[in-house]
Scaffold this motif. Structure first.
Motif, PDB file in Angstrom:
ATOM      1  N   GLY A  20     -33.986  -4.003 -11.010  1.00  0.00           N
ATOM      2  CA  GLY A  20     -33.362  -5.194 -11.553  1.00  0.00           C
ATOM      3  C   GLY A  20     -33.256  -5.235 -13.056  1.00  0.00           C
ATOM      4  O   GLY A  20     -33.002  -6.295 -13.625  1.00  0.00           O
ATOM      5  N   ALA A  21     -33.419  -4.091 -13.728  1.00  0.00           N
ATOM      6  CA  ALA A  21     -33.312  -4.060 -15.182  1.00  0.00           C
ATOM      7  C   ALA A  21     -31.850  -3.925 -15.589  1.00  0.00           C
ATOM      8  O   ALA A  21     -31.148  -3.032 -15.110  1.00  0.00           O
ATOM      9  N   CYS A  22     -31.397  -4.821 -16.479  1.00  0.00           N
ATOM     10  CA  CYS A  22     -30.035  -4.742 -16.995  1.00  0.00           C
ATOM     11  C   CYS A  22     -30.011  -3.767 -18.168  1.00  0.00           C
ATOM     12  O   CYS A  22     -30.713  -3.960 -19.166  1.00  0.00           O
ATOM     13  N   ILE A  23     -29.221  -2.706 -18.040  1.00  0.00           N
ATOM     14  CA  ILE A  23     -29.195  -1.652 -19.037  1.00  0.00           C
ATOM     15  C   ILE A  23     -28.271  -2.004 -20.186  1.00  0.00           C
ATOM     16  O   ILE A  23     -28.598  -1.815 -21.362  1.00  0.00           O
ATOM     17  N   LYS A  24     -27.076  -2.502 -19.863  1.00  0.00           N
ATOM     18  CA  LYS A  24     -26.113  -2.865 -20.907  1.00  0.00           C
ATOM     19  C   LYS A  24     -25.083  -3.822 -20.330  1.00  0.00           C
ATOM     20  O   LYS A  24     -24.947  -3.944 -19.103  1.00  0.00           O
ATOM     21  N   THR A  25     -24.358  -4.491 -21.224  1.00  0.00           N
ATOM     22  CA  THR A  25     -23.305  -5.418 -20.822  1.00  0.00           C
ATOM     23  C   THR A  25     -22.000  -4.978 -21.464  1.00  0.00           C
ATOM     24  O   THR A  25     -21.924  -4.816 -22.688  1.00  0.00           O
ATOM     25  N   LEU A  26     -20.974  -4.793 -20.645  1.00  0.00           N
ATOM     26  CA  LEU A  26     -19.663  -4.365 -21.120  1.00  0.00           C
ATOM     27  C   LEU A  26     -18.753  -5.593 -21.194  1.00  0.00           C
ATOM     28  O   LEU A  26     -18.640  -6.335 -20.219  1.00  0.00           O
ATOM     29  N   ILE A  27     -18.121  -5.799 -22.322  1.00  0.00           N
ATOM     30  CA  ILE A  27     -17.260  -6.967 -22.487  1.00  0.00           C
ATOM     31  C   ILE A  27     -15.806  -6.514 -22.605  1.00  0.00           C
ATOM     32  O   ILE A  27     -15.514  -5.401 -23.051  1.00  0.00           O
ATOM     33  N   LYS A  28     -14.882  -7.380 -22.173  1.00  0.00           N
ATOM     34  CA  LYS A  28     -13.460  -7.083 -22.262  1.00  0.00           C
ATOM     35  C   LYS A  28     -12.778  -8.131 -23.121  1.00  0.00           C
ATOM     36  O   LYS A  28     -13.280  -9.257 -23.265  1.00  0.00           O
ATOM     37  N   SER A  45     -10.839  -3.101 -13.280  1.00  0.00           N
ATOM     38  CA  SER A  45      -9.561  -3.799 -13.135  1.00  0.00           C
ATOM     39  C   SER A  45      -9.823  -5.300 -13.112  1.00  0.00           C
ATOM     40  O   SER A  45     -10.910  -5.741 -12.736  1.00  0.00           O
ATOM     41  N   SER A  46      -8.825  -6.098 -13.491  1.00  0.00           N
ATOM     42  CA  SER A  46      -9.033  -7.548 -13.570  1.00  0.00           C
ATOM     43  C   SER A  46      -7.711  -8.274 -13.362  1.00  0.00           C
ATOM     44  O   SER A  46      -6.638  -7.671 -13.284  1.00  0.00           O
ATOM     45  N   TRP A  47      -7.818  -9.612 -13.259  1.00  0.00           N
ATOM     46  CA  TRP A  47      -6.647 -10.438 -12.986  1.00  0.00           C
ATOM     47  C   TRP A  47      -5.617 -10.412 -14.109  1.00  0.00           C
ATOM     48  O   TRP A  47      -4.486 -10.881 -13.939  1.00  0.00           O
ATOM     49  N   ASP A  48      -5.986  -9.914 -15.283  1.00  0.00           N
ATOM     50  CA  ASP A  48      -5.006  -9.848 -16.369  1.00  0.00           C
ATOM     51  C   ASP A  48      -4.065  -8.653 -16.220  1.00  0.00           C
ATOM     52  O   ASP A  48      -3.288  -8.349 -17.116  1.00  0.00           O
ATOM     53  N   ARG A  49      -4.169  -7.950 -15.047  1.00  0.00           N
ATOM     54  CA  ARG A  49      -3.270  -6.840 -14.709  1.00  0.00           C
ATOM     55  C   ARG A  49      -3.482  -5.637 -15.612  1.00  0.00           C
ATOM     56  O   ARG A  49      -2.574  -4.821 -15.808  1.00  0.00           O
ATOM     57  N   LYS A  50      -4.687  -5.504 -16.153  1.00  0.00           N
ATOM     58  CA  LYS A  50      -5.012  -4.387 -17.039  1.00  0.00           C
ATOM     59  C   LYS A  50      -6.266  -3.671 -16.535  1.00  0.00           C
ATOM     60  O   LYS A  50      -7.077  -4.225 -15.803  1.00  0.00           O
ATOM     61  N   ILE A  51      -6.396  -2.420 -16.973  1.00  0.00           N
ATOM     62  CA  ILE A  51      -7.608  -1.639 -16.757  1.00  0.00           C
ATOM     63  C   ILE A  51      -8.334  -1.561 -18.091  1.00  0.00           C
ATOM     64  O   ILE A  51      -7.746  -1.180 -19.104  1.00  0.00           O
ATOM     65  N   THR A  52      -9.603  -1.940 -18.092  1.00  0.00           N
ATOM     66  CA  THR A  52     -10.416  -1.853 -19.305  1.00  0.00           C
ATOM     67  C   THR A  52     -11.379  -0.691 -19.153  1.00  0.00           C
ATOM     68  O   THR A  52     -12.026  -0.538 -18.112  1.00  0.00           O
ATOM     69  N   VAL A  53     -11.494   0.137 -20.198  1.00  0.00           N
ATOM     70  CA  VAL A  53     -12.309   1.355 -20.142  1.00  0.00           C
ATOM     71  C   VAL A  53     -13.361   1.308 -21.243  1.00  0.00           C
ATOM     72  O   VAL A  53     -13.068   0.931 -22.392  1.00  0.00           O
ATOM     73  N   MET A  76     -10.697   1.355 -24.556  1.00  0.00           N
ATOM     74  CA  MET A  76      -9.250   1.207 -24.477  1.00  0.00           C
ATOM     75  C   MET A  76      -8.894   0.291 -23.314  1.00  0.00           C
ATOM     76  O   MET A  76      -9.731   0.011 -22.452  1.00  0.00           O
ATOM     77  N   GLN A  77      -7.650  -0.207 -23.331  1.00  0.00           N
ATOM     78  CA  GLN A  77      -7.103  -0.956 -22.203  1.00  0.00           C
ATOM     79  C   GLN A  77      -5.793  -0.315 -21.776  1.00  0.00           C
ATOM     80  O   GLN A  77      -5.006   0.137 -22.618  1.00  0.00           O
ATOM     81  N   ILE A  78      -5.573  -0.275 -20.467  1.00  0.00           N
ATOM     82  CA  ILE A  78      -4.374   0.335 -19.904  1.00  0.00           C
ATOM     83  C   ILE A  78      -3.582  -0.744 -19.191  1.00  0.00           C
ATOM     84  O   ILE A  78      -4.100  -1.407 -18.283  1.00  0.00           O
ATOM     85  N   GLY A  79      -2.335  -0.949 -19.597  1.00  0.00           N
ATOM     86  CA  GLY A  79      -1.450  -1.889 -18.931  1.00  0.00           C
ATOM     87  C   GLY A  79      -0.475  -1.157 -18.025  1.00  0.00           C
ATOM     88  O   GLY A  79      -0.564   0.060 -17.833  1.00  0.00           O
ATOM     89  N   GLY A  80       0.466  -1.904 -17.448  1.00  0.00           N
ATOM     90  CA  GLY A  80       1.480  -1.272 -16.628  1.00  0.00           C
ATOM     91  C   GLY A  80       1.569  -1.780 -15.216  1.00  0.00           C
ATOM     92  O   GLY A  80       2.476  -1.398 -14.477  1.00  0.00           O
ATOM     93  N   ASN A  81       0.647  -2.638 -14.810  1.00  0.00           N
ATOM     94  CA  ASN A  81       0.738  -3.244 -13.477  1.00  0.00           C
ATOM     95  C   ASN A  81       1.601  -4.494 -13.547  1.00  0.00           C
ATOM     96  O   ASN A  81       1.507  -5.283 -14.495  1.00  0.00           O
ATOM     97  N   ASP A  82       2.424  -4.688 -12.528  1.00  0.00           N
ATOM     98  CA  ASP A  82       3.332  -5.830 -12.487  1.00  0.00           C
ATOM     99  C   ASP A  82       2.779  -7.014 -11.711  1.00  0.00           C
ATOM    100  O   ASP A  82       3.389  -8.077 -11.684  1.00  0.00           O
TER     101      ASP A  82
END
Length: 626
Positions: A525-533, A560-568, A583-589
């Motif tokens: 249950g140890a949280c190693i890191k938090t990734l923010i978008k 992936s998220s509701w904003d239609r983008k991939i966050t890396v 980076m963020q990757i767009g392109g989903n409709d």
């Protein structure tokens, strides 16, 4: 419990013995123990009887290695022991008080999102992830069941919305309005797909399956019930001129339908109850009618249905019946009307069993909590009461002040999977079951909906993750819970939406509705890191899918998220705390529902419009659409 069923010889005392040798075991002086140092130095201590394999000792190492960097430092060692001590302590309980507690989730809401008039209908959306409300303002609104934020507003027209129901097989929503129209919407796009004009407005609607045939039934203000084979759709009608329309009676638009009179007045509610062998209706003539489908016709009145049973008694209703519910566990029907009392019926003898009194106004809506044997009622004065069917007593009354933001309750629904009562005026309000009651009264895996069930090949464990962040580790062989934990830093109105293991099966990734991705050592249950978008301008933050991949010598997290983008994000073993995106990757409709990686360097996404897009992880360019 520290490991698999074969690891049962490992105890907290043995872990403390490992601690005593920690400093001397660090042979290379690096400040941490690698896998080989751990196995060479401590295998003989934890495996004195020789029953453990090297693989089982390696599993213990991975459990203690909180950040999954291949080494155990002193902080990881001491944290692991502290959490083991806490998890073995007694659970304190308190006296249970109020059953349904108001949940502050969704209190912070833009006033522009509210209905302009109180809602008359509320449904749980077919996939279970949203609530659909409909109002006299001519709009339907879709609300997230996890954040209670408005997701979509669907304009139906200028007329009141009277009733609605889902058609699961055809993935449509049927909506009846006061202008005598019935409209159908595709539940994937929420676009209208069919409209039919009726003789009289449909005051209530319901759907069911008759074999493989999808059926729709509706009741009107003349007491008629129409049953429709909705799979056959509507007839192709010739176009009429204006004079012909005025002179000609409105035709039957349905390809296959039957209409018969059931009540002498308004039909207030209609439901198919298989346990009772047919359709059940209630109406303004103070009766509840049970009848079969296909309809049996009264030989003396060919336009009327011959009912199977009619619930009408001197000790029953004397005024209009507004609502009813079938209580399957007790084989009873409960009904409410203008008399301000709930009548409990035996549907087989057609006689009342008891009346539940306490409301100060007529009853307009009923719901059943099967698990706790409760009936929940809503009256015209916007008061909600909870009744215990085991002792026929009112156990709680819920009444919001007149100036409540979002309005007082005008309709209700009970959401059984989430253990909550949802009321709606101008917007939904949540009343969750007291957690103390759930803890002491139910035997379930989680107290909130489960968003992921994962198998870990390294440990041979099953991990389940719930919306409220509770994560449980289970022994696959016998179903025993080994360990569970929650995210104590989670905001009360933020819920998890997705979870996945990293590519090595060492760390658990969780994504929530606020756009945060957390990386966990799932074993302790140890949280190693938090990734923010980055924040989305339209507040579409929910993380819908997670994966991890390696390209060349670098490892990455992707979401992936509701904003239609991939966050890396880059997976750097030195990172802790907050990690910014790479980076963020767009392109989903359309909205992305899932994500996956395939070698050598492709990320694939699946969207709600049925398309699959493949992206190059190096350039972010879309390479293929299927």
């Amino acid at each position: 419990v520290l490991a698999d069923h074969d690891d049962s010889g490992i105890s907290l005392e043995q872990i403390l013995a490992l601690k005593e040798r920690f400093d001397s075991a660090d042979l290379d002086g690096g400040g941490s123990l690698d896998m080989q140092e751990f196995m060479d130095a401590f295998g003989s201590i934890i495996n004195r009887d020789g029953s453990m394999t090297q693989d089982q000792i390696a599993r213990l190492f991975m459990q203690i290695d909180a950040n999954s960097d291949g080494g155990i430092d002193w902080n990881e060692f001491s944290t692991y022991m502290l959490m083991e001590s806490q998890s073995s302590g007694p659970v304190m309980t308190k006296k249970v008080g109020i059953f349904y507690l108001p949940d502050p989730m969704g209190v912070k809401i833009d006033p522009d999102c509210l209905h302009r008039e109180p809602a008359d209908c509320i449904l749980i959306e077919h996939a279970g992830g949203s609530y659909l409300t409909a109002s006299k303002d001519g709009t339907m609104r879709l609300w997230s069941a996890t954040t209670m934020q408005l997701q979509k507003t669907i304009a139906v027209g200028q007329s009141w919305i009277l009733a609605m129901c889902f058609l699961p097989k055809s993935s449509r929503l049927c909506v009846s309005t006061a202008d005598r129209r019935v409209r159908f919407f595709d539940v994937h796009t929420w676009e209208p797909c069919m409209e039919v004009e009726l003789q009289h407005p449909a005051l209530c609607v319901c759907s069911w399956m008759s074999g493989d045939t999808e059926m729709l039934a509706m009741g009107n203000d003349k007491g008629d019930v129409t049953a429709i084979d909705i799979s056959k759709g509507r007839k192709e009608m010739p176009k009429l001129s204006g004079n012909e329309k005025k002179q000609k009676k409105r035709p039957d638009y349905w390809a296959e339908s039957t209409t018969k009179q059931v009540h002498r007045g308004w039909v207030e509610q209609i439901e198919m109850i298989e346990d009772l062998g047919g359709l059940v209706t209630c109406g303004a003539d103070s009766s509840i009618t049970i009848f079969e489908y296909p309809f049996k016709v009264d030989p003396n009145h060919l336009n009327r249905i011959l009912p199977r049973r009619t619930l009408m008694h001197a000790r029953g209703h004397h005024k209009g019946v507004k609502c009813f519910q079938w209580v399957r566990s007790h084989k009873l029907i409960v009904s409410g009307g203008l008399e301000r009392e709930i009548v409990v019926w035996n549907p087989y003898t057609c006689k009342p069993v008891i009346s539940l009194e306490g409301h100060q106004a007529g009853i307009v809506k009923l719901q059943v909590n099967v698990e706790f044997e409760q009936v929940i009622s809503l009256s015209m004065d916007r008061v909600v009461k909870v009744w215990d069917l085991r002792n026929n007593e009112c156990t709680q009354s819920i009444s919001a002040p007149e100036n409540t933001k979002g309005g007082r309750a005008s309709t209700i629904v009970y959401d059984a999977p989430r253990h909550r009562l949802v009321t709606c005026g101008l917007r939904p309000h949540i009343f969750k079951i007291n957690p103390q009651i759930l803890t002491t009264s139910t035997d379930v895996t989680h107290r909130a909906p489960v968003v992921a069930g994962l198998h870990n090949r390294n440990f041979g464990h099953v991990v389940t993750v719930a919306e409220d962040s509770e994560t449980s580790v289970w022994r696959f062989s016998n179903g025993q819970r080994i360990f569970n934990y929650i995210d104590n830093e989670r905001e009360e109105d933020t819920f998890l939406a997705s979870a996945a293991f990293d590519d090595m099966g060492r760390r658990l990734l969780t994504g929530d509705h606020a756009g945060l991705v957390k990386v966990w050592n799932f074993s302790n249950g140890a949280c190693i890191k938090t990734l923010i978008k980055p924040r989305d301008a339209h507040r579409r933050q929910e993380v819908t899918g997670l994966c991890m991949y390696q390209y060349e010598d670098t490892r990455f997290f992707a979401a992936s998220s509701w904003d239609r983008k991939i966050t890396v994000w880059v997976d750097n073993s030195e990172d802790g705390g907050i990690v910014e995106p790479f980076m963020q990757i767009g392109g989903n409709d359309d909205d992305i529902l899932t994500i996956a990686f395939t070698y050598p360097k492709a990320l694939a996404t699946g969207a709600s419009d049925g398309t699959v897009h493949v992206f190059d992880v190096e350039s972010g360019a879309r390479r293929l659409t299927m």
